[in-house]
Design a protein around this motif. Sequence first.
Motif, PDB file in Angstrom:
ATOM      1  N   PHE A  17       0.854  -1.185   0.000  1.00  0.00           N
ATOM      2  CA  PHE A  17       0.000   0.000   0.000  1.00  0.00           C
ATOM      3  C   PHE A  17       0.893   1.240   0.000  1.00  0.00           C
ATOM      4  O   PHE A  17       1.752   1.390   0.868  1.00  0.00           O
ATOM      5  N   ALA A  18       0.677   2.126  -0.962  1.00  0.00           N
ATOM      6  CA  ALA A  18       1.595   3.247  -1.179  1.00  0.00           C
ATOM      7  C   ALA A  18       1.658   4.207  -0.001  1.00  0.00           C
ATOM      8  O   ALA A  18       2.707   4.796   0.268  1.00  0.00           O
ATOM      9  N   ASN A  19       0.548   4.382   0.707  1.00  0.00           N
ATOM     10  CA  ASN A  19       0.520   5.313   1.831  1.00  0.00           C
ATOM     11  C   ASN A  19      -0.644   4.967   2.758  1.00  0.00           C
ATOM     12  O   ASN A  19      -1.409   4.030   2.482  1.00  0.00           O
ATOM     13  N   LYS A  20      -0.790   5.713   3.824  1.00  0.00           N
ATOM     14  CA  LYS A  20      -1.822   5.419   4.820  1.00  0.00           C
ATOM     15  C   LYS A  20      -3.229   5.600   4.255  1.00  0.00           C
ATOM     16  O   LYS A  20      -4.137   4.819   4.564  1.00  0.00           O
ATOM     17  N   GLU A  21      -3.418   6.616   3.411  1.00  0.00           N
ATOM     18  CA  GLU A  21      -4.742   6.867   2.841  1.00  0.00           C
ATOM     19  C   GLU A  21      -5.173   5.719   1.940  1.00  0.00           C
ATOM     20  O   GLU A  21      -6.335   5.295   1.956  1.00  0.00           O
ATOM     21  N   GLU A  22      -4.230   5.194   1.138  1.00  0.00           N
ATOM     22  CA  GLU A  22      -4.567   4.062   0.265  1.00  0.00           C
ATOM     23  C   GLU A  22      -4.929   2.835   1.099  1.00  0.00           C
ATOM     24  O   GLU A  22      -5.867   2.094   0.767  1.00  0.00           O
ATOM     25  N   LEU A  23      -4.201   2.615   2.177  1.00  0.00           N
ATOM     26  CA  LEU A  23      -4.502   1.501   3.078  1.00  0.00           C
ATOM     27  C   LEU A  23      -5.893   1.667   3.674  1.00  0.00           C
ATOM     28  O   LEU A  23      -6.691   0.717   3.721  1.00  0.00           O
ATOM     29  N   TYR A  24      -6.209   2.861   4.116  1.00  0.00           N
ATOM     30  CA  TYR A  24      -7.505   3.147   4.733  1.00  0.00           C
ATOM     31  C   TYR A  24      -8.647   2.896   3.746  1.00  0.00           C
ATOM     32  O   TYR A  24      -9.657   2.263   4.095  1.00  0.00           O
ATOM     33  N   VAL A  25      -8.494   3.360   2.519  1.00  0.00           N
ATOM     34  CA  VAL A  25      -9.540   3.171   1.502  1.00  0.00           C
ATOM     35  C   VAL A  25      -9.727   1.691   1.196  1.00  0.00           C
ATOM     36  O   VAL A  25     -10.865   1.223   1.030  1.00  0.00           O
ATOM     37  N   ASN A  26      -8.640   0.936   1.148  1.00  0.00           N
ATOM     38  CA  ASN A  26      -8.755  -0.504   0.894  1.00  0.00           C
ATOM     39  C   ASN A  26      -9.475  -1.211   2.039  1.00  0.00           C
ATOM     40  O   ASN A  26     -10.252  -2.137   1.800  1.00  0.00           O
ATOM     41  N   VAL A  27      -9.218  -0.797   3.268  1.00  0.00           N
ATOM     42  CA  VAL A  27      -9.939  -1.360   4.414  1.00  0.00           C
ATOM     43  C   VAL A  27     -11.426  -1.068   4.279  1.00  0.00           C
ATOM     44  O   VAL A  27     -12.274  -1.951   4.459  1.00  0.00           O
TER      45      VAL A  27
END
Length: 258
Positions: free
Chosen positions: A105-115
């Motif tokens: 996951f490129a960054n925290k926001e991308e991780l959050y959206v995937n969750v």
Amino acid sequence: MKSLQIEKRGKMPKTKALAAASSTKKTPAKSAVKSAVKGLVRKSAKPPVRSASAVSRRLRQIEDKRSAILGAALGLFSRFGLHGTSIDQVAARADVSKSNLLYYFANKEELYVNVLRDLLALWLEPLRGFSAEQDPGEAIGGYIRRKLVISRDRPDASRLFCLEMIQGAPLLRDELDRELRTLVERKSEVIRSWVASGKLAPVDPHHLIFALWAVTQHYADFGVQVQALTGHTLEDPVFFEQTVENVQRIVLQGIVPR
């Protein structure tokens, strides 16, 4: 004298002649060596051939690592939100390095959206089962049970989704406008068909769906309150069945034709 000079000029010195001859004789050998070296380089440059089982095992490892990261992120995001959670915390909880996490996951926001996308898929799955051919009492009763199972087994998922909605869904707005709206409209048509055929009392599909979401997710989002008032959680098998039966009765008695 001139003839001798001409003859001498026509001849190559012995040392140079030997060197030229030696160089000429060695050229094929050198070419063969160079060709062999190039061949070895080309062979070594080819990627190793992996068996189907090795590829499958590698894909499984990747998916397991990704799932571990998403699970760790869900637990932290549901408690502390996006801004209260760091990548380092997620990596530590998932037992991976920060660089390894950022590979997936490129960054925290991308991780959050995937969750959130995974949560939306989990949350909407029970609703996808509605069809006009079903008995509405059985379909809605089954839906209530499945939603309460999610509230019991994945309370953190429900709480994070609720938190995102309270904040105005800044990172999930597009998903709501597309996937959620499309699915709810399709299932609203199913509910309308049940009403039109006399299988359900007149009820607005959107308000029925909202009520089902509210009553089932309450046991996850307000689990602490439920436990404080009843002394039980959905993890108690007896209380879980009591909850399912009561919610089914309350909802179905209000919408089944009399």
